[in-house]
Design an enzyme around this catalytic site. Structure first.
Site, mmCIF file in Angstrom:
data_model
loop_
_atom_site.group_PDB
_atom_site.id
_atom_site.type_symbol
_atom_site.label_atom_id
_atom_site.label_comp_id
_atom_site.label_asym_id
_atom_site.label_seq_id
_atom_site.Cartn_x
_atom_site.Cartn_y
_atom_site.Cartn_z
ATOM 1 N N HIS A 1 13.388 12.069 3.241
ATOM 2 C CA HIS A 1 12.776 13.338 3.597
ATOM 3 C C HIS A 1 12.600 14.259 2.405
ATOM 4 C CE1 HIS A 1 10.701 15.591 6.511
ATOM 5 N NE2 HIS A 1 11.137 16.647 5.865
ATOM 6 N N SER B 1 -1.516 27.131 -5.138
ATOM 7 C CA SER B 1 -1.219 28.528 -5.450
ATOM 8 C C SER B 1 -1.781 28.933 -6.803
ATOM 9 C CB SER B 1 0.294 28.764 -5.442
ATOM 10 O OG SER B 1 0.822 28.380 -4.203
ATOM 11 N N TYR C 1 9.003 16.116 0.355
ATOM 12 C CA TYR C 1 8.769 17.413 -0.286
ATOM 13 C C TYR C 1 8.517 17.271 -1.763
ATOM 14 C CZ TYR C 1 9.884 19.324 4.154
ATOM 15 O OH TYR C 1 9.847 19.610 5.478
ATOM 16 N N GLU D 1 12.045 13.263 -0.426
ATOM 17 C CA GLU D 1 10.928 12.599 -1.104
ATOM 18 C C GLU D 1 9.585 13.153 -0.617
ATOM 19 O OE1 GLU D 1 10.616 10.528 -3.504
ATOM 20 O OE2 GLU D 1 8.560 9.807 -3.251
ATOM 21 N N THR E 1 6.650 26.852 6.020
ATOM 22 C CA THR E 1 5.316 26.282 5.800
ATOM 23 C C THR E 1 4.262 27.265 6.263
ATOM 24 O OG1 THR E 1 6.351 24.192 6.380
ATOM 25 C CG2 THR E 1 3.989 24.167 6.060
ATOM 26 N N HIS F 1 0.849 -1.197 0.000
ATOM 27 C CA HIS F 1 0.000 0.000 0.000
ATOM 28 C C HIS F 1 0.881 1.242 0.000
ATOM 29 C CE1 HIS F 1 -2.970 3.001 1.155
ATOM 30 N NE2 HIS F 1 -2.231 3.285 2.209
ATOM 31 N N ARG G 1 2.072 1.011 14.877
ATOM 32 C CA ARG G 1 1.632 0.813 13.512
ATOM 33 C C ARG G 1 2.125 -0.539 13.010
ATOM 34 N NH1 ARG G 1 5.966 4.479 10.140
ATOM 35 N NH2 ARG G 1 4.819 3.703 8.354
ATOM 36 N N ASP H 1 6.606 22.018 -26.461
ATOM 37 C CA ASP H 1 6.536 20.666 -25.903
ATOM 38 C C ASP H 1 7.586 20.598 -24.812
ATOM 39 O OD1 ASP H 1 6.512 17.807 -25.486
ATOM 40 O OD2 ASP H 1 5.576 17.626 -27.448
ATOM 41 N N SER I 1 13.280 6.452 -14.226
ATOM 42 C CA SER I 1 12.182 7.227 -14.804
ATOM 43 C C SER I 1 12.116 8.622 -14.182
ATOM 44 C CB SER I 1 10.873 6.458 -14.592
ATOM 45 O OG SER I 1 9.784 7.311 -14.688
ATOM 46 N N SER I 2 12.237 8.685 -12.855
ATOM 47 C CA SER I 2 12.150 9.983 -12.174
ATOM 48 C C SER I 2 13.291 10.896 -12.587
ATOM 49 C CB SER I 2 12.223 9.807 -10.666
ATOM 50 O OG SER I 2 11.078 9.187 -10.208
ATOM 51 N N HIS J 1 15.167 13.015 11.828
ATOM 52 C CA HIS J 1 14.013 13.089 12.736
ATOM 53 C C HIS J 1 13.083 11.887 12.533
ATOM 54 C CE1 HIS J 1 11.676 15.716 9.620
ATOM 55 N NE2 HIS J 1 11.354 14.467 9.479
ATOM 56 N N HIS J 2 13.359 11.076 11.509
ATOM 57 C CA HIS J 2 12.593 9.839 11.343
ATOM 58 C C HIS J 2 13.154 8.721 12.209
ATOM 59 C CE1 HIS J 2 10.312 11.223 7.792
ATOM 60 N NE2 HIS J 2 11.362 11.992 7.602
ATOM 61 N N LYS K 1 3.643 30.001 3.813
ATOM 62 C CA LYS K 1 2.774 29.581 2.714
ATOM 63 C C LYS K 1 1.309 29.671 3.116
ATOM 64 C CE LYS K 1 5.634 27.103 -0.335
ATOM 65 N NZ LYS K 1 5.171 27.417 -1.653
ATOM 66 N N TRP L 1 7.559 -0.167 3.750
ATOM 67 C CA TRP L 1 8.021 0.545 2.554
ATOM 68 C C TRP L 1 9.415 1.117 2.755
ATOM 69 C CZ3 TRP L 1 9.240 5.649 1.126
ATOM 70 C CH2 TRP L 1 9.110 6.604 2.122
#
Lengths: 401, 160, 533
Positions: free
Chosen positions: C261, C276, C265, C263, C336, C85, C458, C114, C177-178, C310-311, C339, C150
């Site tokens: 991290h 926006s 963002y 990722e 943040t 998931h 979890r 293009d 690809s990315s 921090h993870h 924004k 994951w």
């Protein structure tokens, strides 16, 4: 792959789903703290939540006013301003100041949490897949702590206990009012030893020894769980700590030492097949049945059966090491030589979930459980393993109990 | 982008098409160097920590980025020019690697305009003496149509 | 002689000349396409398919967690469900969806014909279905799909079967690809802007994607090497992460989160860009504080590289590291906040109307802020120690990734569907979809905060009895949330097939360039650059 079976189960489960479960609660905040650090964390969380809540109300209050008053349907005309440097500076600096205000008490608490110096006692906690092992340093007391919830409760066959999944056979016992230092490590994968009411959560990582500490003021039973995904039985690895007054603790320690001496003596004796089998069944239930199941049939694709002739298909990475040890051939389990059986149980199979039990079980336990496995279900080898054979093997491989 | 010099009725007539490049060569260098600096600092950091595998991956990625930006730079100066001088038609394709010139006789050159039912014109070419020379790769559909129309009125005189 | 040639004539002439038509038709059009609009569409459909698949996995997870005890799945299958998931939602649904938006919108918004490398673009898309097949195919190999979470932490990951290797290859393919996609996007944005479109005149969506592409390029080699090291540890006898062989399992976590991290963002900055765009349109006012929005985005992206640990506050790092990463993480609240304040100021004294895209945008601002606050709570080390690996974290990242990223994507889809299809979507269905999603989302994920605070870890297939009530509510919410996405599918298909004619500019407040083109825009748009005043 799930389809039909799922629907059938769903329909069968319906009556249960509608009945409200017992012992459920609607707890909204952290558990009631039982240690000074947990209390600090509790207060810190409340403070930060309050600050966030106030900011939320202010910001979204403003937005709400805009949404109500400045909308097209009430005929509000858009005012075309789009820049204000002063405002930008103000709303950059104010949050910064608030953050500094939050950082101060937090930093204090961190220093308290990490202050593991001058403990009254030290307990080494080792995570295994999926058992906690507690060793009281300097006391020579060492035992395993297994989930004690019966499989029938998990499978919804009987009613669940109030402490379903949060109960163990041998809890960790600590005296109240003493600073307990915990040393954490693991033998296989990363686990995390967590007791919410103590404010202690520390990863147990192979190759590292980390420390944490707590002091419990009130006697009682405190419950937690493994908090780092550690494989199939991650959800079945509870932590239970019993806090008792220092006198009872000393008495408990004496009892434990006596039990350990008994176990050591038990390993020095020679047993009959019946004795080995009956003790082996107990060991099997606590240490092996969670994967290989009480029926010895295992779980398809994941945990191999232990019964001669039982079919087992799995990844090559799993079947290969079993085959080289002589326990698997052409998609079926075969019963290999007992020396290899002993080797698997004592040293595990690297790269699979099969742990090395040499460090967890006594000579008697290992001898008994292998004898049990080789003479139960459909297996009738008549093989007997005596504790002395295990002890010999231990000496030759240099692994001490 | 298209520059037109002269008009359909004059004898001298030139049309130039070129790509639109908003990034200068210096800007391209800046972009590459900034990405390379960050990526390599990170990769060396991990290298020192024992994870040397990051380095080759970062290198491969920077190689791909370098190739792409170089490709863009090389083709920034490309243009196509069509010059009509009386009955002579000159088509020049300029790229970094080569300069190709075709000379056609305006009287016999035929204009080929390839448009689709939805109005999108994707190809404009001149054909003469069994050869077909494309013109207008840097033009838009609308420009191709306009240029095509202009040329039709100017070239292929034998038809009228 | 200067006669005008009617288009019809030209068309006939083309047939008379009998040139081979290089423009493929039917399904080959999609396989061969190098057109940014086709590829954008492919990306969006692919991500929608993956969103539904990974969502279905979530439904199965919630079915198992509806009640204590094991009802439907054994723990090993449950772990596969949660792992897949997460992986599929992140790499299959959210990221490709934003790349789809980038493909459609960036050339239109900057006035480019293009993307810079159209053929590369085709490859970067067609790698994705292959990766998706590898990931999903892993369910059918012996031992089942990857079940190590994951995050793929070793040593647990090393124990896995063949599906673990398939996952590694899938991640490699998606990474390639990315990277190709980001190179393409950076080059397009920087090199193909129309004359007059200076950097500080670019729409916010383009800005956010420019920065996202930079993040992707910096972070992707790190992920690729992390999984490569796992592969080497599994098969080639290295000991990067194997403690017994002298390796360090914690180093993997540092490497992974150094990618992980940024990722986060990568998945949220384009969402900010969409917000926006939508909010000024329906407030009929220009975006407030454009400059500070750009700076805030740059600051956020820079902070992304210094907060990774921090993870992993519970792995036992030195106290100085804990403090550093905590302070750095708390700083994220500043940009943040800027924004959120700017969006609020954009709405202030506007002339607001509440079409579906705006409803989504407002909900995202509110709910994402809740996710931001729970993020701040989690930044506080002592509190994080209590909440790490609990349902509080699950609630936090769903507030950020579902109500932040996924709901922005939904809002963006409703916003640009009229442009892409030429038809208006069914406003009534859109609003029903919005309200169902917003309410069900909160019913699903808000109680998870309480579960986490009360101590539910979890990634567990079964839980203690005191968590039963909230879990039942969560599951019910999740089923409604899942089912409402089918309504979304229906609304989108309905819009593609029929609906009122949209016209060039269905939203009167929309100011960006794409709205000067017809709806749907011609197959090739802006081959001549428009002039920006």
């Amino acid at each position: 792959m799930f389809g039909k079976k799922l629907w059938r189960q769903l329909v069968c489960a319906l009556p249960f789903l509608l009945a409200a479960p017992l012992h459920a609660e609607y707890r909204l905040n952290l558990q009631t703290p039982a240690s000074p650090v947990a209390q600090q964390i509790y207060d810190l969380h409340n403070l930060i939540l309050l600050v966030c809540f106030v900011i939320f109300i202010i910001v979204f209050g403003v937005m709400f006013v805009a949404l109500v008053k400045h909308r097209k349907s009430v005929g509000h005309q858009a005012v075309q301003f789009h820049e204000n440097t002063k405002l930008e500076i103000v709303w950059t600096i104010i949050p910064f100041i608030i953050l500094v205000g939050m950082a101060y008490p937090t930093t204090k608490t961190i220093f308290d949490m990490r202050n593991t110096g001058h403990p009254d006692m030290t307990i080494k906690v080792t995570g295994h897949q999926w058992i906690w092992e507690y060793e009281y340093m300097g006391e020579g007391v060492r035992f395993l702590s297994n989930l004690s919830t019966p499989q029938d409760q998990i499978d919804n066959k009987v009613e669940k206990d109030p402490h379903y999944l949060l109960e163990v056979d041998n809890p960790m016992v600590v005296p109240t009012g003493k600073k307990v230092r915990v040393l954490l490590t693991a033998t296989d994968v990363i686990h995390s030893w967590w007791v919410p009411t103590f404010g202690v959560k520390q990863d147990a990582i192979p190759g590292f020894i980390h420390e944490a500490w707590f002091t419990v003021d009130n006697p009682g039973t405190y419950r937690g769980q493994c908090a780092e995904l550690c494989g199939v039985r991650h959800g079945y690895m509870p932590v239970v700590v019993e806090a008792v007054d220092p006198a009872s603790y000393t008495a408990w320690l004496t009892r434990q030492k006596a039990t350990m001496a008994e176990a050591a003596a038990a390993s020095a004796k020679t047993y009959t097949l019946a004795e080995l089998k009956s003790h082996g069944e107990k060991v099997f239930t606590t240490s092996c049945a969670m994967c290989h199941q009480a029926t010895g049939q295992g779980v398809p694709g994941t945990f191999p059966p232990l019964v001669e002739g039982a079919p087992f298909a799995a990844a090559k990475g799993m079947t290969d090491p079993i085959e080289t040890r002589g326990f698997w051939k052409d998609g079926k389990i075969v019963l290999g030589p007992k020396e290899k059986h002993l080797d698997i149980v004592m040293h595990g199979i690297t790269g699979t979930a099969m742990p090395a039990f040499a460090g967890q079980l006594s000579d008697f336990d290992i001898a008994a459980v292998i004898t049990f496995e080789r003479n139960n279900w459909g297996n009738h080898t008549g093989d007997m393993i005596q504790p002395s054979e295990v002890a010999t093997l231990r000496k030759s491989t240099g692994k001490s109990s | 982008m298209v520059d037109v010099v002269g008009s359909a009725s004059s004898l001298h007539y030139a049309i130039t098409g070129r790509p639109n490049c908003s990034l200068s060569a210096a800007g391209t260098c800046c972009v590459f160097l900034s990405i390379a600096t960050i990526t390599l600092i990170v990769a060396f950091g991990f290298f020192l920590a024992g994870a040397w595998v990051v380095l080759p991956f970062a290198g491969a990625e920077l190689g791909a980025l370098f190739w792409s930006l170089r490709y863009v730079c090389l083709h920034a100066g490309d243009y196509e020019r069509l010059t009509i001088d009386h009955d002579k038609v000159l088509v020049e394709h300029h790229t970094t690697k080569q300069d190709v010139r075709f000379e056609l006789n305006g009287y016999w050159a035929r204009v080929i305009l390839d448009c689709q039912p939805n109005g999108y014109c994707r190809r404009l070419a001149l054909r003469s003496h069994g050869k077909e020379i494309e013109f207008g790769r840097f033009l838009s559909s609308e420009e191709r149509l306009n240029v095509g129309r202009l040329l039709k009125s100017r070239l292929g005189g034998y038809l009228s | 002689m200067a006669t005008t040639i009617p288009i019809q004539d030209v068309h006939n002439e083309h047939h008379a000349d009998n040139h081979p038509d290089h423009h493929p038709t039917g399904w080959m059009r999609w396989v061969m396409s190098t057109n940014h609009k086709d590829i954008g569409t492919l990306y969006l459909w692919f991500s929608f398919g993956m969103f539904l698949f990974a969502g279905a996995l979530a439904m199965l997870i919630r079915a198992e967690l509806f009640q204590p005890g094991l009802q439907f799945f054994q723990p090993n299958v449950f772990n596969q469900l949660t792992t897949m998931h997460g992986l599929i939602m992140i790499f299959g649904a959210i990221m490709p969806a934003f790349v789809g938006f980038a493909n459609w919108q960036i050339p239109l918004m900057i006035g480019a014909p293009d993307m810079a490398f159209p053929r590369l673009n085709n490859w970067s898309f067609w790698l994705l279905p292959m990766a998706g097949l590898l990931l999903i195919g892993a369910f059918f190999v012996p031992g089942g799909a990857m079940a190590g979470g994951w995050t793929m932490y070793p040593p647990l990951f090393i124990q896995g079967g063949p599906s673990y290797d398939m996952t590694i290859f899938a991640i490699h393919i998606m990474g390639i690809s990315s990277i190709m996609g980001s190179i393409n996007i950076i080059t397009t944005i920087l090199n193909m802007r129309a004359p007059g479109m200076t950097l500080m005149k670019m729409p916010m969506f383009v800005w956010t994607w420019l920065i996202t592409a930079f993040l992707l390029i910096s972070a992707m080699p790190v992920l690729a090497s992390a999984v490569t090291m796992l592969l080497m540890d599994r098969h080639f006898g290295t000991s990067f992460f194997n403690a017994a062989g002298g390796g360090d399992p914690v180093m993997y976590q540092h490497i992974f989160w150094f990618f992980g991290h940024p990722e986060v963002y990568i998945m949220i900055l384009p969402a900010f860009g969409i917000l926006s765009t939508i909010i000024p349109t329906f407030s009929r006012k220009p975006l407030f504080g454009y400059r500070s929005m750009v700076y805030a985005t740059v600051v956020l992206a820079s902070l992304a590289f210094i907060v990774w640990a921090h993870h992993m506050f519970t792995v036992g790092m030195p106290i100085a590291s804990q403090l550093f990463f905590m302070y750095a993480t708390m700083l994220i609240a500043v940009p943040t906040g800027v924004k959120v304040f700017n969006w609020t100021a954009t709405m202030w004294k506007g002339s607001i109307s509440f079409e579906t895209p705006m409803l989504f945008a407002i909900a995202v601002v509110c709910l994402f802020t809740i996710g931001g606050f729970s993020g701040l709570v989690l930044a506080i080390v002592p509190v994080d120690i209590q909440l790490q690996d609990t349902y509080y974290v699950v609630a936090h990242f769903h507030y950020v990734l579902f109500s932040g990223a996924a709901m922005s994507i939904m809002g963006g889809i409703y916003y640009w569907l009229p442009k892409w299809t030429g038809h208006m979507y069914d406003e009534r269905l859109g609003k029903i979809h919005f309200w169902l999603t917003a309410i069900a989302f909160n019913v699903t994920f808000f109680p998870m905060h309480f579960l986490g605070l009360a101590g539910m870890p979890r990634r567990i297939p079964d839980y203690a009895l005191q968590f039963a009530n909230f879990n039942m509510i969560v599951s019910l919410g999740a089923f409604v949330l899942g089912a409402s996405q089918l309504l979304f599918l229906y609304t989108v298909i309905k819009c593609i097939r029929s609906g009122a004619v949209a016209g060039n500019r269905p939203w009167e407040g929309a100011e960006t360039l794409e709205w000067t083109l017809p709806s749907p825009p011609p197959y090739h748009s802006f081959e001549t650059a428009p002039v920006i005043k």
